[in-house]
Write a protein that holds these residues in place. Structure first.
Motif, mmCIF file in Angstrom:
data_model
loop_
_atom_site.group_PDB
_atom_site.id
_atom_site.type_symbol
_atom_site.label_atom_id
_atom_site.label_comp_id
_atom_site.label_asym_id
_atom_site.label_seq_id
_atom_site.Cartn_x
_atom_site.Cartn_y
_atom_site.Cartn_z
ATOM 1 N N UNK A 128 0.814 -1.209 0.000
ATOM 2 C CA UNK A 128 0.000 0.000 0.000
ATOM 3 C C UNK A 128 0.852 1.265 0.000
ATOM 4 N N UNK A 129 2.045 1.181 0.616
ATOM 5 C CA UNK A 129 2.952 2.334 0.628
ATOM 6 C C UNK A 129 3.593 2.565 -0.736
ATOM 7 N N UNK A 130 4.084 1.505 -1.310
ATOM 8 C CA UNK A 130 4.877 1.677 -2.520
ATOM 9 C C UNK A 130 4.036 2.051 -3.729
ATOM 10 N N UNK A 131 2.760 1.642 -3.769
ATOM 11 C CA UNK A 131 1.910 2.026 -4.891
ATOM 12 C C UNK A 131 1.702 3.533 -4.931
ATOM 13 N N UNK A 137 6.375 9.424 -7.755
ATOM 14 C CA UNK A 137 7.589 9.473 -8.578
ATOM 15 C C UNK A 137 7.244 9.889 -10.001
ATOM 16 N N UNK A 138 6.207 9.291 -10.553
ATOM 17 C CA UNK A 138 5.795 9.633 -11.914
ATOM 18 C C UNK A 138 5.424 11.104 -12.021
ATOM 19 N N UNK A 143 6.609 16.553 -13.808
ATOM 20 C CA UNK A 143 6.354 17.967 -13.538
ATOM 21 C C UNK A 143 7.581 18.839 -13.715
ATOM 22 N N UNK A 144 8.755 18.296 -13.439
ATOM 23 C CA UNK A 144 9.964 19.114 -13.525
ATOM 24 C C UNK A 144 10.485 19.116 -14.971
ATOM 25 N N UNK A 145 10.765 20.303 -15.521
ATOM 26 C CA UNK A 145 11.178 20.366 -16.930
ATOM 27 C C UNK A 145 12.609 19.915 -17.189
ATOM 28 N N UNK A 166 9.863 2.036 -17.256
ATOM 29 C CA UNK A 166 10.326 2.388 -18.602
ATOM 30 C C UNK A 166 10.054 3.866 -18.870
ATOM 31 N N UNK A 167 8.878 4.328 -18.410
ATOM 32 C CA UNK A 167 8.562 5.742 -18.573
ATOM 33 C C UNK A 167 9.477 6.623 -17.759
ATOM 34 N N UNK A 168 9.819 6.187 -16.528
ATOM 35 C CA UNK A 168 10.750 6.966 -15.698
ATOM 36 C C UNK A 168 12.098 7.101 -16.398
#
Length: 465
Positions: A128-131, A137-138, A143-145, A166-168
């Motif tokens: 429950x924490x990691x989800x 994180x995403x 959000x940061x350019x 993969x997206x990260x």
């Protein structure tokens, strides 16, 4: 558990990773916490909300916001030291702060989102924490350019978020990440590393842990890490060709560290840039320094041999700048300099000495005659050693003899006679053979200025009780 006191059987048990036992946890903690994982300068110890709640302003200032009047450079420095969530919230303090977080290179660690992960490197967060953290994180990475100066992703259940990671990796690659720690924790330890990582061409420091390297033969030939200076591999499953590929694609690499490899490590080092090679807690095959003109430091820590060979061949062919070598184990390592294999009775000549080495570390059991002979041969290969470290090993099958007479008849060893100024003796247990060796040193190290004797933990507790 004393890491330096592990026996070969225990290390092999760790490398087998048969379960979450004490040895495996020790290997994990050592790999994640003790070496060169880059640390973001942001600190979670003084969250913004707590700091603001406790601030009342100086007496008589009328609550004037003097911080916002500071120069941009100082404000950016302040924001850079905040945990990422607090740094992003600074925009609500005043118009002066708006946009500062987005205008600065990102410094981010997902450990700051989970208190347990900050406090214990082996903590396994609940699902429950990691989800929730993976969603944060995403959001933060999107959000940061950019650019991203330092990103640590070390606490998430990555096997449950394969598409997200993969997206990260695509985000950090697109936004010019410089320092990346990407560790698959807590389990499994053989999840295949996404090939997206190889698009992070801006990297200067990379630590990847608990992954299985992809088949590098399938990657495009143009893949490269042109700026990578430090590569840290912990708990990695890889083939020899994959390691060679990583080195070939890193033309300016200066530091290579491999800790607790899950597969045997075979290495033939050819590098015009590498300055430090560190191999630890791993099963090794042949290790060759074939051509490394800038190599200065070569460390072997708690290594054992592969199942194929009874010893580890350590070959030093061309390393003219080498200054630090250790630990060479008189039982475990077979030293080869150039084309000459150093045997226990080798008469060393100038043609296969390494005069550049100033600091040398050896490990030997002084109750085993062949190891005493080998230690003498090793010492003769390094004639200009100024600092000597010797670790006393425990004999598997001690001969019961002490070799004072043999030591006294040895021909002079150049480094002890003319150059050695500092000697550090590790794991001293008070054995007669160890005492005889110390007496031998006292008689032959003519330039000795400092002698340090470090007691074995077992001997220390026996002594104080």
């Amino acid at each position: 558990m004393d890491l330096r006191g592990w026996q070969i059987a225990s290390i092999k048990q760790v490398l087998a990773f048969g379960g979450e036992d004490e040895d495996t946890d020790t290997a994990l903690k050592f790999a994640y916490e003790s070496l060169s994982l880059p640390h973001p300068r942001a600190t979670p110890d003084a969250p913004l909300a707590a700091a603001c709640a406790g601030w009342r302003g100086a007496p008589g200032d009328g609550g004037v916001d003097r911080i916002s009047s500071l120069p941009d450079e100082i404000l950016r420095n302040v924001v850079s030291r905040l945990p990422v969530k607090d740094a992003a919230r600074t925009g609500v303090l005043a118009s002066r702060w708006r946009g500062l977080w987005r205008a600065m290179p990102l410094v981010f660690s997902d450990a700051n989102l989970l208190q347990g992960c900050r406090e214990d490197p082996l903590w396994r967060p609940g699902l429950e924490n990691t989800l929730g953290v993976t969603n944060e994180v995403s959001d933060i990475l999107a959000a940061h350019p950019g650019p991203f100066r330092c990103v640590h992703i070390t606490c998430c259940y990555l096997d449950m978020n394969r598409e997200k990671i993969k997206g990260w990796l695509k985000l950090v690659a697109d936004k010019g990440v410089q320092e990346l720690a990407f560790i698959n924790r807590p389990w499994p330890l053989d999840l295949r590393l996404p090939t997206t990582l190889f698009s992070c061409t801006s990297l200067t420091h990379l630590h990847i842990g608990a992954w299985k390297l992809p088949d590098t033969a399938t990657l495009p030939s143009a893949v490269a890490f042109p700026h990578l200076q430090e590569l840290f591999l912990s708990l990695i499953t890889m083939k020899d060709r994959d390691l060679a590929f990583m080195l070939d694609m890193s033309p300016v690499l200066e530091v290579l560290t491999i800790i607790a490899s899950q597969t045997d490590v075979h290495l033939c080092l050819v590098s015009r840039s590498l300055r430090c090679l560190q191999l630890g807690m791993s099963s090794l095959g042949d290790i060759a320094v074939a051509d490394a003109p800038r190599l200065e430091r070569f460390f072997l820590l708690m290594t054992t041999y592969s199942d194929d060979e009874p010893t580890i061949r350590v070959r030093i062919a061309s390393a003219p700048s080498l200054k630090v070598v250790g630990y060479l184990d008189t039982k475990l390592h077979q030293l080869q300099i150039g084309v000459t294999v150093i045997e226990d009775a080798t008469e060393v000549s100038a043609s296969f000495m390494i005069p550049s080495v100033k600091i040398l570390a050896l490990r030997a059991n002084f109750r085993v005659f062949t190891e005493v002979q080998m230690l003498s041969s090793f010492l003769r290969c390094f004639p200009n050693v100024e600092t000597l470290h010797v670790e006393f090993a425990i004999a598997d099958r001690p001969t019961g003899k002490h070799y004072g007479k043999f030591l006294s008849k040895l021909s002079p060893i150049e480094c002890l006679r003319s150059h050695t100024k500092k000697v550090v003796l590790h794991e001293f247990r008070g054995d007669l053979s160890e005492v005889v060796f110390i007496q031998h040193l006292m008689q032959r190290v003519n330039q000795l200025q400092h002698l340090t004797i470090v007691l074995s933990r077992i001997y220390y507790f026996q002594w104080i009780t």
